[in-house]
Write an enzyme that holds these catalytic residues in place. Structure first.
Site, PDB file in Angstrom:
ATOM      1  N   GLU A  91       0.966  -1.884   0.071  1.00 54.38           N
ATOM      2  CA  GLU A  91       0.041   0.067  -0.135  1.00 54.38           C
ATOM      3  C   GLU A  91       0.878   1.811   0.054  1.00 54.38           C
ATOM      4  O   GLU A  91       2.323   1.630   0.377  1.00 54.38           O
ATOM      5  CB  GLU A  91      -0.887   0.209   0.787  1.00 54.38           C
ATOM      6  CG  GLU A  91      -1.845  -1.037   1.667  1.00 54.38           C
ATOM      7  CD  GLU A  91      -2.118  -1.059   2.614  1.00 54.38           C
ATOM      8  OE1 GLU A  91      -2.798   0.006   3.639  1.00 54.38           O
ATOM      9  OE2 GLU A  91      -3.410  -2.273   3.305  1.00 54.38           O
ATOM     10  N   CYS A 104       3.228   8.490   1.450  1.00 57.54           N
ATOM     11  CA  CYS A 104       3.443   7.582   2.070  1.00 57.54           C
ATOM     12  C   CYS A 104       3.981   6.440   1.550  1.00 57.54           C
ATOM     13  O   CYS A 104       3.150   5.733   1.111  1.00 57.54           O
ATOM     14  CB  CYS A 104       2.631   7.691   3.507  1.00 57.54           C
ATOM     15  SG  CYS A 104       2.747   6.561   3.763  1.00 57.54           S
ATOM     16  N   CYS A 111       4.642  -6.553   8.130  1.00 58.11           N
ATOM     17  CA  CYS A 111       5.698  -6.282   9.474  1.00 58.11           C
ATOM     18  C   CYS A 111       5.911  -6.743  10.097  1.00 58.11           C
ATOM     19  O   CYS A 111       5.521  -7.737  10.845  1.00 58.11           O
ATOM     20  CB  CYS A 111       4.914  -4.678   9.774  1.00 58.11           C
ATOM     21  SG  CYS A 111       6.199  -3.787  11.569  1.00 58.11           S
ATOM     22  N   CYS A 115       3.387  -4.928  16.750  1.00 59.77           N
ATOM     23  CA  CYS A 115       3.072  -3.962  17.377  1.00 59.77           C
ATOM     24  C   CYS A 115       1.058  -4.047  16.955  1.00 59.77           C
ATOM     25  O   CYS A 115       0.941  -4.604  16.580  1.00 59.77           O
ATOM     26  CB  CYS A 115       3.014  -2.157  16.690  1.00 59.77           C
ATOM     27  SG  CYS A 115       4.473  -1.605  17.215  1.00 59.77           S
ATOM     28  N   CYS A 118      -1.608  -2.668  15.325  1.00 62.75           N
ATOM     29  CA  CYS A 118      -1.159  -2.591  13.762  1.00 62.75           C
ATOM     30  C   CYS A 118      -2.183  -3.398  12.914  1.00 62.75           C
ATOM     31  O   CYS A 118      -2.226  -4.642  13.269  1.00 62.75           O
ATOM     32  CB  CYS A 118      -0.349  -1.632  14.018  1.00 62.75           C
ATOM     33  SG  CYS A 118       0.521  -1.887  12.141  1.00 62.75           S
ATOM     34  N   GLY A 160       5.408  -2.524   7.127  1.00 66.10           N
ATOM     35  CA  GLY A 160       6.725  -2.585   7.379  1.00 66.10           C
ATOM     36  C   GLY A 160       7.783  -1.354   8.507  1.00 66.10           C
ATOM     37  O   GLY A 160       7.213  -0.538   8.959  1.00 66.10           O
ATOM     38  N   GLU A 161       8.638  -2.269   9.046  1.00 68.77           N
ATOM     39  CA  GLU A 161       9.666  -1.683   9.465  1.00 68.77           C
ATOM     40  C   GLU A 161      10.715  -1.236   8.706  1.00 68.77           C
ATOM     41  O   GLU A 161      11.860  -1.708   7.934  1.00 68.77           O
ATOM     42  CB  GLU A 161      10.414  -2.241  10.814  1.00 68.77           C
ATOM     43  CG  GLU A 161      11.250  -2.243  11.436  1.00 68.77           C
ATOM     44  CD  GLU A 161      11.707  -0.227  11.980  1.00 68.77           C
ATOM     45  OE1 GLU A 161      12.405   0.368  11.708  1.00 68.77           O
ATOM     46  OE2 GLU A 161      10.347   0.018  12.743  1.00 68.77           O
ATOM     47  N   SER A 192      10.247   6.186   9.354  1.00 68.04           N
ATOM     48  CA  SER A 192       9.764   5.947  11.025  1.00 68.04           C
ATOM     49  C   SER A 192      10.580   4.559  10.984  1.00 68.04           C
ATOM     50  O   SER A 192      10.476   4.094  10.572  1.00 68.04           O
ATOM     51  CB  SER A 192       7.848   6.386  10.602  1.00 68.04           C
ATOM     52  OG  SER A 192       7.535   5.782  12.018  1.00 68.04           O
ATOM     53  N   SER A 215       8.540   5.773  16.554  1.00 63.88           N
ATOM     54  CA  SER A 215       7.178   5.110  17.132  1.00 63.88           C
ATOM     55  C   SER A 215       6.804   4.672  18.326  1.00 63.88           C
ATOM     56  O   SER A 215       7.390   3.898  18.749  1.00 63.88           O
ATOM     57  CB  SER A 215       6.501   3.695  16.003  1.00 63.88           C
ATOM     58  OG  SER A 215       6.908   4.525  14.662  1.00 63.88           O
ATOM     59  N   HIS A 217       4.562   5.181  21.092  1.00 58.55           N
ATOM     60  CA  HIS A 217       3.612   5.088  21.447  1.00 58.55           C
ATOM     61  C   HIS A 217       3.151   4.102  23.093  1.00 58.55           C
ATOM     62  O   HIS A 217       2.394   4.241  23.608  1.00 58.55           O
ATOM     63  CB  HIS A 217       3.091   3.540  20.495  1.00 58.55           C
ATOM     64  CG  HIS A 217       3.192   3.309  19.067  1.00 58.55           C
ATOM     65  ND1 HIS A 217       2.826   4.480  18.726  1.00 58.55           N
ATOM     66  CD2 HIS A 217       3.912   2.567  19.026  1.00 58.55           C
ATOM     67  CE1 HIS A 217       3.422   4.692  17.032  1.00 58.55           C
ATOM     68  NE2 HIS A 217       3.354   3.084  17.573  1.00 58.55           N
ATOM     69  N   ASN A 291      -6.526   5.191  14.607  1.00 59.98           N
ATOM     70  CA  ASN A 291      -7.505   4.807  13.129  1.00 59.98           C
ATOM     71  C   ASN A 291      -8.265   2.726  13.523  1.00 59.98           C
ATOM     72  O   ASN A 291      -7.508   2.190  13.640  1.00 59.98           O
ATOM     73  CB  ASN A 291      -6.973   4.802  12.247  1.00 59.98           C
ATOM     74  CG  ASN A 291      -7.909   5.471  11.022  1.00 59.98           C
ATOM     75  OD1 ASN A 291      -9.274   5.041  11.712  1.00 59.98           O
ATOM     76  ND2 ASN A 291      -7.239   5.269  10.011  1.00 59.98           N
ATOM     77  N   CYS A 334      -2.102   2.196   7.697  1.00 58.37           N
ATOM     78  CA  CYS A 334      -1.430   1.133   7.309  1.00 58.37           C
ATOM     79  C   CYS A 334      -1.226  -0.608   7.142  1.00 58.37           C
ATOM     80  O   CYS A 334      -1.926  -1.180   8.045  1.00 58.37           O
ATOM     81  CB  CYS A 334       0.210   1.060   7.890  1.00 58.37           C
ATOM     82  SG  CYS A 334       0.741   2.878   7.808  1.00 58.37           S
TER      83      CYS A 334
END
Length: 350
Positions: A91, A104, A111, A115, A118, A160-161, A192, A215, A217, A291, A334
């Protein structure tokens, strides 16, 4: 299978041409057509010999990905789901606001960071993206813009990381930022990461001017272990130390991304702990109201809760902002669009 044009360094393309009896300088012309003139077919590259165009068309392809799905939300956000040559899907997003045109992009299929809130990592990581697959995302999104507009900013915040695929990412950014690519300034690129200290230190030592977004969090070791499982291996202290090193080496203020989850990390005590962690540092906090993702139990904080959180952190002298949510109608978070379409056949949208 045809070779992907954006995978190979320009000298390699020039060498291919020389081997077939064509002057190597035509490689620069081909890339100029793609990067500057937005042409996606070799046949339209009118200043190249016809025989070369035919040879290119027989052995190369401008894009190795296909558009599986393209949708535009009411706020003007474009979301592309791209099908890769091996059938996997990724994406990328184009966001317009004022004079800014921000893309983006993703760096991996899935990933592996885990997390808990996510969508990208629900099935783990399948593979790294190649440099060409990353460049293609940017060029495809740029080509959606009117001729008089171009990309102003790039954020590496998709699936992804980012730092787990650092070598390919750096190669892609070198091409995107090159004067022979899209000419995007390094200071307009944000990378990121969930926080891989060793990779952050490598990036800090390169002397690049990319902006780094960590990130975070969670403001404490215990809570971050719950929300970001990789933290149990690396530790919050090591992540903060690496962020400090990036600031010292680059002079670029580090941003700490903080996804807000109702009742979990949006409490008064969380705001105070975050202020304790960052008030002595030159840093910026970007709060991201969650989200929601189907099948996951997390919820978006109430507006009043967000306002209280901002007031506490800002009151301690820490720079803070709240990210405006864009593209919620098109699953722009994502991994959401990929999950919705992963069991459907790829159909190109013109």
């Amino acid at each position: 299978m045809k070779r992907a044009l954006l995978e190979v360094p320009p000298p390699e393309l020039a060498e291919w041409m020389v081997d077939r009896g064509f002057p190597g300088f035509h490689a620069r012309q081909v890339l100029r057509w793609v990067f500057q003139r937005r042409v996606e077919q070799f046949a339209l590259m009118s200043d190249l010999p016809k025989a070369l165009r035919e040879q290119l068309d027989a052995e190369w392809q401008v894009f190795a990905t296909e558009v599986a799905y393209h949708h535009v939300s009411p706020d003007g956000t474009d979301k592309l789901l791209l099908g890769c040559a091996d059938g996997r899907r990724i994406e990328c997003v184009l966001m317009a606001e004022g004079e800014r045109r921000t893309v983006c992009i993703s760096t991996q299929v899935g990933c592996g960071m885990g997390c808990v809130f996510c969508a990208s990592g629900l099935k783990g990581v399948e593979r790294n993206l190649t440099r060409g697959e990353m460049v293609e995302q940017v060029v495809r999104l740029r080509n959606l813009l009117p001729a008089e507009e171009t990309i102003t900013n790039l954020v590496v915040m998709g699936m992804g990381e980012s730092l787990a695929n650092l070598d390919n990412l750096l190669a892609a950014l070198d091409r995107i930022c090159s004067s022979e690519g899209l000419g995007l300034g390094q200071r307009r690129v944000t990378i990121s990461t969930v926080g891989l200290p060793e990779k952050m230190m490598v990036l800090a030592g390169l002397g690049r001017q990319y902006h780094l977004a960590v990130s975070l969090h969670a403001p404490t070791e215990a809570l971050r272990n719950e929300l970001v499982p990789i933290n149990e291996k690396v530790g919050l202290g090591a992540v903060i130390d690496a962020a400090d090193a990036y600031f010292r080496n680059s002079g670029r203020q580090v941003t700490f991304e903080y996804v807000m989850l109702r009742g979990i990390n949006d409490r008064v005590e969380d705001a105070r702990a975050l202020a304790d962690l960052l008030e002595a540092r030159k840093a910026h906090v970007n709060l991201i109201p969650y989200n929601p993702v189907a099948t996951l139990p997390y919820e978006r904080p109430f507006p009043s809760t967000i306002q209280k959180f901002v007031s506490i952190v800002r009151g301690r002298g820490v720079s803070v902002s709240v990210r405006k949510t864009k593209g919620r109608e098109i699953d722009a978070a994502c991994g959401q669009l990929r999950r919705r379409f992963e069991d459907r056949p790829t159909v190109a949208i013109s």
